[in-house]
Design a protein around this motif. Structure first.
Motif, PDB file in Angstrom:
ATOM      1  N   ASP A   1       1.350   5.773   0.971  1.00  0.00           N
ATOM      2  CA  ASP A   1       0.476   4.996   0.081  1.00  0.00           C
ATOM      3  C   ASP A   1       1.272   4.644  -1.165  1.00  0.00           C
ATOM      4  O   ASP A   1       2.009   5.486  -1.679  1.00  0.00           O
ATOM      5  CB  ASP A   1      -0.761   5.824  -0.284  1.00  0.00           C
ATOM      6  CG  ASP A   1      -1.886   4.993  -0.861  1.00  0.00           C
ATOM      7  OD1 ASP A   1      -1.658   4.312  -1.896  1.00  0.00           O
ATOM      8  OD2 ASP A   1      -2.989   5.010  -0.306  1.00  0.00           O
TER       9      ASP A   1
ATOM     10  N   ASP B   1      -1.929   3.820   4.329  1.00  0.00           N
ATOM     11  CA  ASP B   1      -2.643   2.782   3.596  1.00  0.00           C
ATOM     12  C   ASP B   1      -2.210   1.454   4.200  1.00  0.00           C
ATOM     13  O   ASP B   1      -1.138   1.362   4.800  1.00  0.00           O
ATOM     14  CB  ASP B   1      -2.276   2.858   2.105  1.00  0.00           C
ATOM     15  CG  ASP B   1      -3.051   1.863   1.254  1.00  0.00           C
ATOM     16  OD1 ASP B   1      -4.172   1.495   1.619  1.00  0.00           O
ATOM     17  OD2 ASP B   1      -2.508   1.448   0.206  1.00  0.00           O
TER      18      ASP B   1
ATOM     19  N   SER C   1      -8.085   3.174   3.964  1.00  0.00           N
ATOM     20  CA  SER C   1      -7.970   1.896   3.267  1.00  0.00           C
ATOM     21  C   SER C   1      -9.292   1.476   2.653  1.00  0.00           C
ATOM     22  O   SER C   1     -10.358   1.875   3.105  1.00  0.00           O
ATOM     23  CB  SER C   1      -7.506   0.821   4.255  1.00  0.00           C
ATOM     24  OG  SER C   1      -7.431  -0.438   3.638  1.00  0.00           O
TER      25      SER C   1
END
Length: 119
Positions: free
Chosen positions: A7, A53, A81
């Protein structure tokens, strides 16, 4: 158990890591700031679970899912997400994600993830 969190938000990495640690105290946590770094770390550590992500620089989460599946068809990957579009979810599943969890994440969602992936 080894967990890789990919991420571009350091804050999200920390929050997700802490929540997973609450459920699995002896967890080894690794983080990557984008898909490119995530693929490199995946190849180095071979994590038991990868949290991905979707919106990241250098390599998107979707690209990362595909790349990881190309090198390890048994990879356990979960998308976390803010994107809630059905077509996006379906694409993630088609690329090998075992689950798609909406942000923000919490302890109940962590437990759900671990249940889905059989950990």
């Amino acid at each position: 158990m080894k967990l890789l969190i990919v991420d571009d938000s350091k804050f999200t990495q920390k929050v997700e890591g802490n929540l997973f640690k609450e459920v699995i105290p002896d967890l080894e946590i690794y983080c990557a700031n984008d898909g490119k770094e995530g693929l490199q770390k995946y190849s180095e550590i071979h994590p038991d679970l990868t949290i991905v992500d979707l919106l990241m620089p250098n390599m998107t989460g979707m690209e990362l899912l595909k790349e990881i599946k190309d090198i390890d068809e048994d990879a356990k990957m979960v998308v976390v997400s803010a994107d809630v579009q059905e077509k996006v979810k379906q694409e993630a599943y088609d690329l090998g994600a075992l689950a798609f969890v909406n942000k923000p994440i919490n302890k109940a969602k962590i437990e759900e993830i671990l249940n889905i992936v059989g950990m």
